[in-house]
Motif scaffolding. Sequence first.
Motif, mmCIF file in Angstrom:
data_model
loop_
_atom_site.group_PDB
_atom_site.id
_atom_site.type_symbol
_atom_site.label_atom_id
_atom_site.label_comp_id
_atom_site.label_asym_id
_atom_site.label_seq_id
_atom_site.Cartn_x
_atom_site.Cartn_y
_atom_site.Cartn_z
ATOM 1 N N ARG A 223 32.131 -7.895 -4.267
ATOM 2 C CA ARG A 223 31.716 -6.737 -3.458
ATOM 3 C C ARG A 223 30.379 -6.191 -3.937
ATOM 4 O O ARG A 223 29.505 -5.872 -3.135
ATOM 5 C CB ARG A 223 32.790 -5.658 -3.483
ATOM 6 C CG ARG A 223 34.014 -6.052 -2.687
ATOM 7 C CD ARG A 223 35.014 -4.916 -2.595
ATOM 8 N NE ARG A 223 36.103 -5.323 -1.748
ATOM 9 C CZ ARG A 223 37.349 -5.462 -2.168
ATOM 10 N NH1 ARG A 223 37.662 -5.210 -3.419
ATOM 11 N NH2 ARG A 223 38.295 -5.846 -1.338
ATOM 12 N N MET A 224 30.216 -6.098 -5.241
ATOM 13 C CA MET A 224 28.946 -5.632 -5.795
ATOM 14 C C MET A 224 27.818 -6.614 -5.444
ATOM 15 O O MET A 224 26.728 -6.212 -5.050
ATOM 16 C CB MET A 224 29.042 -5.483 -7.311
ATOM 17 C CG MET A 224 27.757 -5.001 -7.955
ATOM 18 S SD MET A 224 27.826 -5.020 -9.754
ATOM 19 C CE MET A 224 27.816 -6.772 -10.063
ATOM 20 N N CYS A 225 28.108 -7.903 -5.555
ATOM 21 C CA CYS A 225 27.111 -8.918 -5.205
ATOM 22 C C CYS A 225 26.778 -8.858 -3.712
ATOM 23 O O CYS A 225 25.622 -9.024 -3.318
ATOM 24 C CB CYS A 225 27.612 -10.310 -5.580
ATOM 25 S SG CYS A 225 27.833 -10.577 -7.351
ATOM 26 N N ALA A 226 27.794 -8.609 -2.888
ATOM 27 C CA ALA A 226 27.580 -8.504 -1.437
ATOM 28 C C ALA A 226 26.646 -7.338 -1.121
ATOM 29 O O ALA A 226 25.758 -7.455 -0.268
ATOM 30 C CB ALA A 226 28.904 -8.339 -0.708
ATOM 31 N N GLN A 227 26.839 -6.217 -1.809
ATOM 32 C CA GLN A 227 25.947 -5.072 -1.595
ATOM 33 C C GLN A 227 24.500 -5.449 -1.891
ATOM 34 O O GLN A 227 23.596 -5.064 -1.154
ATOM 35 C CB GLN A 227 26.354 -3.897 -2.481
ATOM 36 C CG GLN A 227 27.486 -3.100 -1.947
ATOM 37 C CD GLN A 227 27.689 -1.813 -2.739
ATOM 38 O OE1 GLN A 227 26.927 -1.475 -3.637
ATOM 39 N NE2 GLN A 227 28.729 -1.095 -2.379
ATOM 40 N N ARG A 228 24.286 -6.196 -2.944
ATOM 41 C CA ARG A 228 22.920 -6.605 -3.314
ATOM 42 C C ARG A 228 22.306 -7.493 -2.239
ATOM 43 O O ARG A 228 21.139 -7.344 -1.894
ATOM 44 C CB ARG A 228 22.926 -7.309 -4.660
ATOM 45 C CG ARG A 228 23.357 -6.374 -5.780
ATOM 46 C CD ARG A 228 23.389 -7.073 -7.077
ATOM 47 N NE ARG A 228 22.082 -6.849 -7.715
ATOM 48 C CZ ARG A 228 21.750 -7.307 -8.878
ATOM 49 N NH1 ARG A 228 22.593 -8.061 -9.556
ATOM 50 N NH2 ARG A 228 20.577 -7.045 -9.393
ATOM 51 N N VAL A 229 23.104 -8.432 -1.710
ATOM 52 C CA VAL A 229 22.608 -9.322 -0.658
ATOM 53 C C VAL A 229 22.274 -8.517 0.597
ATOM 54 O O VAL A 229 21.227 -8.706 1.211
ATOM 55 C CB VAL A 229 23.630 -10.435 -0.338
ATOM 56 C CG1 VAL A 229 23.230 -11.209 0.912
ATOM 57 C CG2 VAL A 229 23.787 -11.377 -1.531
ATOM 58 N N ILE A 230 23.160 -7.601 0.963
ATOM 59 C CA ILE A 230 22.940 -6.794 2.165
ATOM 60 C C ILE A 230 21.696 -5.923 2.001
ATOM 61 O O ILE A 230 20.864 -5.835 2.909
ATOM 62 C CB ILE A 230 24.192 -5.941 2.485
ATOM 63 C CG1 ILE A 230 25.354 -6.854 2.878
ATOM 64 C CG2 ILE A 230 23.894 -4.928 3.584
ATOM 65 C CD1 ILE A 230 26.709 -6.170 2.893
ATOM 66 N N LYS A 231 21.532 -5.304 0.865
ATOM 67 C CA LYS A 231 20.349 -4.466 0.635
ATOM 68 C C LYS A 231 19.068 -5.297 0.625
ATOM 69 O O LYS A 231 18.042 -4.880 1.156
ATOM 70 C CB LYS A 231 20.491 -3.699 -0.673
ATOM 71 C CG LYS A 231 21.507 -2.577 -0.597
ATOM 72 C CD LYS A 231 21.674 -1.893 -1.942
ATOM 73 C CE LYS A 231 22.709 -0.795 -1.883
ATOM 74 N NZ LYS A 231 22.917 -0.158 -3.198
ATOM 75 N N ARG A 232 19.112 -6.490 0.029
ATOM 76 C CA ARG A 232 17.920 -7.347 -0.037
ATOM 77 C C ARG A 232 17.532 -7.866 1.346
ATOM 78 O O ARG A 232 16.387 -7.794 1.746
ATOM 79 C CB ARG A 232 18.169 -8.536 -0.977
ATOM 80 C CG ARG A 232 17.017 -9.542 -1.001
ATOM 81 C CD ARG A 232 17.343 -10.822 -1.741
ATOM 82 N NE ARG A 232 18.601 -11.452 -1.403
ATOM 83 C CZ ARG A 232 18.823 -12.179 -0.305
ATOM 84 N NH1 ARG A 232 17.870 -12.351 0.598
ATOM 85 N NH2 ARG A 232 19.995 -12.734 -0.092
#
Length: 121
Positions: free
Chosen positions: A78-87
């Motif tokens: 979930r934390m990694c997904a947030q990073r991908v979405i923000k990037r």
Amino acid sequence: MKILHAVLTQGFYGSERYCAELAAAQARGGHDVEILIESDGSDCAREMRKAVADGNPIGAGTLRLSSFPSWAPAMLHRMCAQRVIKRFAPDVVHTHLNPAARRVGREAGKLGVPQIGRAHV
């Protein structure tokens, strides 16, 4: 339009093929598309790399592949997904199957990004 697809499986079957074909068609239509997968070393990753290579025509949109870090356990997805979405800053997130809906779709919702979930039943 920027579209993020997420499919978090190891195998490559009907749902994964649908995701790859849809993403490639959207890129050919001029959209910027990214596919988020679970790991780089899976059958899914191997087939998605082929789809990305075939789905990047000159003069159209773009099609990219990204994955969670191989060291990241599911509880960090979930934390990694947030990073991908923000990037990537997609206009919409399209999740395929339940793991992607839970790990990526929820995070898109928290960040205010519209999401579509497909169960492929």
